[in-house]
Scaffold this motif. Structure first.
Motif, PDB file in Angstrom:
ATOM      1  N   THR A  21      39.975 -11.076  47.725  1.00 48.49           N
ATOM      2  CA  THR A  21      39.928 -11.065  49.053  1.00 48.49           C
ATOM      3  C   THR A  21      41.580 -11.005  49.423  1.00 48.49           C
ATOM      4  N   PHE A  28      42.500  -9.145  57.204  1.00 49.35           N
ATOM      5  CA  PHE A  28      42.182 -10.296  57.330  1.00 49.35           C
ATOM      6  C   PHE A  28      43.674 -10.464  58.296  1.00 49.35           C
ATOM      7  N   ALA A  32      45.199 -16.141  57.434  1.00 45.80           N
ATOM      8  CA  ALA A  32      44.100 -15.814  56.082  1.00 45.80           C
ATOM      9  C   ALA A  32      44.589 -15.452  55.154  1.00 45.80           C
ATOM     10  N   HIS A  33      45.659 -14.868  54.552  1.00 45.07           N
ATOM     11  CA  HIS A  33      46.066 -14.049  53.026  1.00 45.07           C
ATOM     12  C   HIS A  33      46.643 -15.399  52.240  1.00 45.07           C
ATOM     13  N   ILE A  35      45.922 -18.346  53.674  1.00 46.76           N
ATOM     14  CA  ILE A  35      45.313 -19.685  52.921  1.00 46.76           C
ATOM     15  C   ILE A  35      44.216 -19.413  52.052  1.00 46.76           C
ATOM     16  N   ILE A  36      44.026 -17.798  51.743  1.00 46.14           N
ATOM     17  CA  ILE A  36      42.886 -17.187  50.609  1.00 46.14           C
ATOM     18  C   ILE A  36      44.449 -18.043  49.856  1.00 46.14           C
TER      19      ILE A  36
END
Length: 229
Positions: A21, A28, A32-33, A35-36
């Motif tokens: 992901t 994203f 978001a990148h 946090i992932i």
């Protein structure tokens, strides 16, 4: 099969899913990148805690080809993951933004390079455990073993997916990322987001298949030497 082992396996598969992901950066966005990525590293810490006994066996078994193969892959995964963590902290704009660290374009290129190395090596590492994963899948489906037709069908499917993975290496232009070359080609996520995910999954399947069948080959060579004695 214990529930705790299944829980650990689910966490490992979730970590691989988060890694895949994270490659969809343009879909994203940066926050978001990151946090992932942070969640993925948290899962990797738990993976190392659960498998801490492996470090005690690190100095043993270096005369056995199978052990050399598996330990080399695992050590490469450990080193590339550490490299990914370091470059993630350096270029962070959200999660580690409070740190007094400056980054440039080169650091981002190195991060992209290490990320794809992690993808390859993590897939190889997963391939080392493929027999275990398939055994669990059979137990979940209530099957003890595959018939000849099922085995041939699965191998045929694996061959097709592996071929798609090879093709995906060129479509995604892995060469430019490994060589840290600047390109102006970007993936169109609005038109082909699913294709992007499928192609990366195919690359994972390709590397996992290489590791799995390499182990089988090493076992066959070992048995052949044993019989010849």
């Amino acid at each position: 099969m214990s529930r705790f082992f299944l829980f650990r396996l689910v966490l490992d598969l979730l970590a691989v899913s988060l890694l895949l992901t994270a490659f969809a950066y343009d879909l994203f966005g940066n926050a978001a990148h990151e946090i992932i990525g942070a969640c993925m590293f948290a899962l990797l810490i738990s993976h190392n805690v659960f498998n801490r006994r492996w470090y005690g066996t690190l100095s043993k078994g270096w005369r056995e080809p199978r052990s050399i193969f598996s330990k080399t892959i695992t050590l490469c995964l450990l080193m590339t993951m550490l490299g990914l963590l370091v470059t993630s902290v350096i270029i962070s704009q959200t999660v580690f933004d409070f740190l007094p660290v400056q980054s440039g374009f080169t650091a981002r290129q190195v991060h992209a390079l290490v990320a794809y190395l992690v993808l390859f090596v993590a897939a190889l590492h997963m391939g080392l455990q493929w027999s275990v994963i398939m055994r669990i899948a059979r137990q979940a489906l209530g099957k003890t073993d595959d018939t000849m037709v099922q085995a041939l069908a699965l191998r045929g499917l694996a061959l097709v997916v592996a071929a798609y993975g090879v093709h995906s290496l060129f479509v995604i232009d892995i060469r430019s990322k490994i060589l840290m070359q600047t390109t102006f080609s970007f993936w169109d996520f609005e038109a082909a987001a699913i294709e992007f995910i499928l192609r990366h999954m195919a690359i994972v399947a390709l590397c996992a298949a290489i590791a799995h069948y390499s182990l089988k080959l090493l076992n066959a060579l070992k048995n052949k030497r044993y019989v010849s004695r």
